[in-house]
Design an enzyme around this catalytic site. Sequence first.
Site, mmCIF file in Angstrom:
data_model
loop_
_atom_site.group_PDB
_atom_site.id
_atom_site.type_symbol
_atom_site.label_atom_id
_atom_site.label_comp_id
_atom_site.label_asym_id
_atom_site.label_seq_id
_atom_site.Cartn_x
_atom_site.Cartn_y
_atom_site.Cartn_z
ATOM 1 N N GLY A 153 5.042 1.336 -47.077
ATOM 2 C CA GLY A 153 4.366 1.980 -45.956
ATOM 3 C C GLY A 153 3.145 2.786 -46.361
ATOM 4 N N LYS A 196 4.695 24.607 -11.638
ATOM 5 C CA LYS A 196 5.887 23.924 -12.159
ATOM 6 C C LYS A 196 6.611 24.797 -13.177
ATOM 7 C CE LYS A 196 3.717 21.559 -16.102
ATOM 8 N NZ LYS A 196 3.369 20.297 -16.728
#
Length: 312
Positions: free
Chosen positions: A41, A194
């Site tokens: 990787g 919210k």
Amino acid sequence: MIDSNSFMVFSGTATKYLAERICQSLGCPLGKLLMTKFSDGEFAVSYEQSVRGRDIFLVQSTFPNSDNLMELLLMIDAAKRASAKSINAVIPYFGWARQDRKDKPRVSIGAKLVADLLSVAGVDRVITMDLHADQIQGFFDVPVDHLYASGVILPYLKSLKLDDMVIASPDVGGSKRANTYAKYLGCPLVLCNKTRARANVVESMQIIGDVNGKNVVIVDDMVDTAGTITKAADIMKAAGAKSVRACASHCVMSGPASDRVQESAIEEIVFTDSIPYTKRCDKVKQLSVADMFADTIQRVLENKSISDQYIV
């Protein structure tokens, strides 16, 4: 006219589509860069042409995964070691920007860490767009050119020619941006208040303002899981809105976002192409910011002001 031999534009893997459009606008070729990947990787970066004495512009958004940020850091380091004259990071979407302060004990400030990483790697300038918080510009010790997606979004909204338009912010934190849009378009502003149960989960929401019989446009800087923006759209539609659209600078659209948008009351959601969008959702439209970034690069090279290209 800028000398095409004095600068070069390169791109990381994930933002190559945008870099190609920027180069097309500038009338220059995209630089050749080799990304070598190993089986574990890890990867390495190398320039396939000389950058010595050139002004280098590295186009790479740092959206997940972290490989995009690591690619950019390696590109900066390689350019510095190859004797580039200047290294300019063009970051249409600056990731980790939501971590801009300590909002509770014992947390990291990721935006500052990323700014430090870029500085240590050797960047001389950062060109970015619609940071989640404006104060992130102060995290850098190098010049930051902060662009606004309103330059491409506002002309599109005007072209819709909607009657009884109302601009809405999905939360109080985005009220400044929404208010700027409302002033420019000459229409009322509506806010949503919210409360969150936890990250990416909205507990409750209330509308502050009148949307009955109005064409509502919700304005935000990014859409991640689309929980907030779809909930706001559904509540506004239930409150009598004639139509609900949304626009945001960055198309993060992770997890269930596409399905939520598709199933919501939103008729259309408009983004820029700062992040590639590969999932299928008929309601998503992307506007290109390539010309805006190309114009900024040209102004930087010519030592011209960029402020007069801002609409708001």
